[in-house]
Design an enzyme around this catalytic site. Structure first.
Site, PDB file in Angstrom:
ATOM      1  N   ASP A 127     -23.347  26.783 -18.957  1.00 39.84           N
ATOM      2  CA  ASP A 127     -24.172  26.265 -19.353  1.00 39.84           C
ATOM      3  C   ASP A 127     -25.493  26.420 -18.310  1.00 39.84           C
ATOM      4  O   ASP A 127     -26.495  26.675 -19.325  1.00 39.84           O
ATOM      5  CB  ASP A 127     -23.974  25.604 -20.648  1.00 39.84           C
ATOM      6  CG  ASP A 127     -24.661  24.113 -19.342  1.00 39.84           C
ATOM      7  OD1 ASP A 127     -24.046  23.742 -18.217  1.00 39.84           O
ATOM      8  OD2 ASP A 127     -24.941  23.103 -19.954  1.00 39.84           O
TER       9      ASP A 127
ATOM     10  N   ASP B 230     -17.387  25.498 -15.675  1.00 40.68           N
ATOM     11  CA  ASP B 230     -18.669  24.361 -15.660  1.00 40.68           C
ATOM     12  C   ASP B 230     -18.510  23.243 -15.999  1.00 40.68           C
ATOM     13  O   ASP B 230     -17.855  22.609 -17.665  1.00 40.68           O
ATOM     14  CB  ASP B 230     -19.536  24.826 -15.638  1.00 40.68           C
ATOM     15  CG  ASP B 230     -20.940  23.590 -15.380  1.00 40.68           C
ATOM     16  OD1 ASP B 230     -21.262  23.480 -13.332  1.00 40.68           O
ATOM     17  OD2 ASP B 230     -21.355  23.755 -15.648  1.00 40.68           O
TER      18      ASP B 230
ATOM     19  N   ASP C 237     -25.304  28.426 -13.407  1.00 45.62           N
ATOM     20  CA  ASP C 237     -23.806  29.459 -13.664  1.00 45.62           C
ATOM     21  C   ASP C 237     -24.786  30.471 -13.777  1.00 45.62           C
ATOM     22  O   ASP C 237     -22.957  31.368 -13.522  1.00 45.62           O
ATOM     23  CB  ASP C 237     -23.690  28.514 -14.853  1.00 45.62           C
ATOM     24  CG  ASP C 237     -23.546  27.026 -15.042  1.00 45.62           C
ATOM     25  OD1 ASP C 237     -22.994  26.578 -13.807  1.00 45.62           O
ATOM     26  OD2 ASP C 237     -23.089  26.886 -15.872  1.00 45.62           O
TER      27      ASP C 237
END
Length: 735
Positions: free
Chosen positions: A602, A406, A606
């Site tokens: 995080d 990410d 996600d």
């Protein structure tokens, strides 16, 4: 308003001007950043996920929760260890093996049988109930193997104590040691498997505990669950939106990062949709509810996380497969032993040999082969800042050939930072930044904090400012050194009837936030603010690529932002503008290509992808829900820690295989010998030799696991080693 304008508006300072869409119901006169916290008690949310049953672990029947089983096995281990001492010490067979005499008293002969029976019924109960579950599921494994050994040992020992069977079948000491060692192994295993299913609780915690519903001229406090479609609610500055809805009054910068992954607050006004759990960072809003409860986007993410967690929990463990093989091996060997010894006319020896085979077939080493490695591996990982929640995730990491990062908060810092300054003629870069920092000093907005921080990092002298004011969708104004300094986005330039600096357009193209600094009506310069790439990300990407792992980036940000970050890091493949539910789909698409995917993230957005991936790794600085959905947690924010997980996965898997082969080797050697395969040449394995082999096998397994403590899991060291290897390979290629 185009995409750049939507991101560039610096309306965050409106709260100081007292502009509130909701009148007294939604005061806007104070910047509030408390909306991100304040959820100390979410007991009312319950536990939608519960603690998954442990049935996925190959027949550890009856397991209802890892936390309960840690305490259960720990308590049983210590109690059984105390009981095992007199059982072993007063066992006639053990005394004969070691050559010490027992007191010639009647009560001595009953110590081992009585306490041994307590150990069998109490200490052996987890294995006996687990064996029943494995039989019902027709999936023999460790539980059935242990239960078979202790049951045969229990029956044979009573037979020997009562004089019904041969005295060599006194296995009380073997029964006691087997139960104690297996309880120790399962205690270590349960401790390593203990994991909180906090992901769903954390998702629920995004919702406020209370909502303010408009009823006529009054505002009534209600629970979010009591809201209905069509209700109008007040969202105060810094507060969370209690349900999905449409803004009917007001305009605010809404922090949607926990849902969409967008790194910057997005301006939302009348007619725009807002999602439950997001935060109105600066101004108050009135929102008409369009979805509640299970129909909200947040509930949809909860379902995705729950489904993905359930689907990844069905993996079989390596040790269970080994135990299943050994079970059938032991049963086959015992049957064959009974048939052969009976056929040659020695039924008495057939009973002794068969029982010996069944007892000796459960190696103590197998019970410790995996748990010891996992226990040491997780300890070493913790020292390196890697917290292993799911052992299967650690085992799988060695097979990963694609890492999906990410962007926001993982490869980047997850917060805006000043990444460039461009001064107009007559001004210096540092002067422009210092003036902007002076004007922004009284603001608490993330962009303002980034400007002030940048000035501090450059050790600039920031002059004092006074007469601070802010204007919605325009920016801030302050008097600095008898000059009027204004900082803002496109609306500020329109208000001043000024044009952008030439340097601004490339920044727009890269998806950065652009703020201009205007001094006494003239443009003094421009600031480029973006989510800065972590310095460590360059090393992490290079080191992973050196291992032959493909690096993929995913983000909720727009394509220009993603392309800029990917270009800086040398990442060739990325997904941009991805919605939360589509992140899990992106992981699945990589998996359909035949890749084993590790996802590093995080944010709440996600969480489904972390659970869907073969291995989910959460940056520890991220949200609770991301951590709850991941199998591995990187306690720091260094993406190079992914290298530590890979290295530990390879090392621990090697030790697991070595230990399993050694434990299985004990069986492969001792079972045929105990069965009497060498009887034609006059050799039958004595019980004493079998006990020695058993002890040596256990000691070797324990010592081999300790070698894991020697590996260096420091991310800096691993990245440097990867760089050195890369240079060596490059140099060899040149030659």
């Amino acid at each position: 308003m185009d995409a750049h304008q939507k991101h560039d508006t610096h309306a965050d300072h409106a709260m100081h001007a007292g502009h509130s869409p909701g009148g007294s119901d939604a005061p806007g006169g104070h910047e509030s950043h408390g909306g991100h916290g304040g959820h100390q008690g979410h007991g009312d949310h319950g536990d939608p996920g519960g603690h998954e049953a442990h049935g996925a672990h190959g027949g550890h029947g009856g397991h209802q929760g890892h936390g309960d089983h840690v305490a259960r096995f720990r308590r049983l281990f210590w109690i059984m260890l105390v009981l095992a001492v007199p059982v072993v010490a007063f066992s006639p067979m053990f005394a004969m093996l070691l050559g010490y005499p027992l007191p010639d008293a009647l009560w001595v002969t009953w110590i081992s049988p009585v306490l041994g029976t307590v150990m069998y019924l109490w200490g052996g109960s987890p294995f006996l109930t687990g064996a029943v579950s494995e039989l019902r599921s027709r999936a023999p494994g460790m539980m059935l193997l242990v239960a078979t050994a202790i049951t045969v040992a229990f029956v044979a020992s009573w037979g020997a104590s009562l004089g019904i069977l041969h005295h060599e079948l006194d296995f009380w000491w073997e029964l006691a040691l087997l139960i104690v060692i297996m309880l120790l192994g399962h205690w270590l295993e349960m401790r390593s498997l203990a994991q909180t299913t906090s992901a769903l609780d954390s998702l629920a915690a995004l919702l406020p505990d209370e909502a303010e519903r408009v009823e006529g001229d009054a505002v009534v406090t209600v629970a979010p669950a009591d809201l209905g479609v069509g209700d109008v609610v007040v969202v105060r500055p810094g507060g969370r939106v209690p349900a999905d809805g449409t803004i009917t009054q007001g305009r605010a910068q809404v922090d949607e990062s926990m849902i969409t992954g967008e790194s910057r607050p997005v301006e939302r006004g009348e007619g725009d949709q807002v999602v439950a759990g997001t935060v109105a960072t600066d101004s108050g809003l009135r929102v008409r509810v369009t979805a509640t409860g299970e129909q909200t986007a947040l509930a949809g993410i909860q379902r995705l996380v729950a489904d993905a967690q359930a689907s990844t929990s069905r993996a079989q463990r390596l040790a269970d497969r080994a135990a299943a093989w050994l079970f059938w091996f032991a049963v086959s060997a015992a049957v064959l032993t009974a048939i052969v010894w009976t056929a040659i006319g020695l039924p008495g020896d057939a009973v002794v040999r068969t029982i010996t085979v069944l007892v000796i077939a459960c190696p103590h080493a197998l019970g410790l082969a995996i748990p010891l490695v996992v226990s040491i591996a997780t300890e070493r990982a913790a020292r390196a800042g890697v917290l292993v929640k799911d052992r299967l995730a650690l085992e799988t990491m060695r097979t990963v050939d694609a890492v999906l990062f990410d962007k926001t908060g993982t490869l980047t810092a997850g917060a805006p930072a000043v990444t460039a300054v461009s001064a107009a003629d007559g001004f210096e870069d540092d002067e422009v930044l210092a003036l902007a920092a002076a004007a922004e000093t009284d603001s608490e907005h993330p962009l303002a904090r980034a400007i002030v921080t940048a000035a501090q990092e450059r050790a600039l002298r920031v002059p004092p400012a006074h007469d601070f004011s802010s204007s919605p969708a325009v920016g801030v104004t302050a008097r600095v050194q008898e000059r009027t300094v204004r900082v803002g986005g496109p609306a500020l330039l329109a208000d001043e009837q000024a044009g952008e600096l030439d340097a601004a357009q490339p920044w727009h193209d890269e998806g950065a936030t652009v703020l201009h600094v205007v001094v006494d009506g003239a443009v003094a310069g421009a600031l480029r603010l973006s989510d800065a790439v972590r310095p460590e990300s360059h090393d992490a990407v290079a080191a992973l690529r050196a291992r032959g792992i493909e690096i993929v980036m995913i983000t909720g940000d727009a394509e220009p932002v993603a392309a800029a970050v990917a270009g800086e890091l040398g990442i060739e493949r990325w997904f941009a503008g991805v919605r939360p539910e589509d992140k899990a789909d992106a992981v699945a698409s990589l998996q359909r290509e035949g890749r084993r995917v590790a996802m590093v993230g995080d944010g709440v957005n996600d969480a489904p992808a972390l659970a869907q991936a073969d291995v989910g790794l959460a940056i520890g600085a991220g949200t609770d829900v991301a951590i709850g959905s991941a199998g591995v947690i990187l306690a720091g924010s260094d993406p190079r820690a992914v290298l530590s997980v890979i290295e530990l996965s390879h090392a621990s898997y090697r030790k697991m295989r070595q230990n399993l082969w050694w434990a299985a080797g004990y069986n492969l050697l001792s079972v045929p010998l105990a069965a009497g395969v060498l009887a034609p040449i006059g050799f039958v394995l004595p019980m004493s030799v079998g006990a020695i082999l058993m002890s040596v096998s256990t000691i070797v397994v324990a010592l081999n696991a300790q070698l894991l403590r020697r590996i260096d899991l420091t991310p800096v060291t691993l990245a440097a080693d990867a760089a050195q290897t890369r240079e060596t390979v490059t140099e060899s290629a040149r030659l």
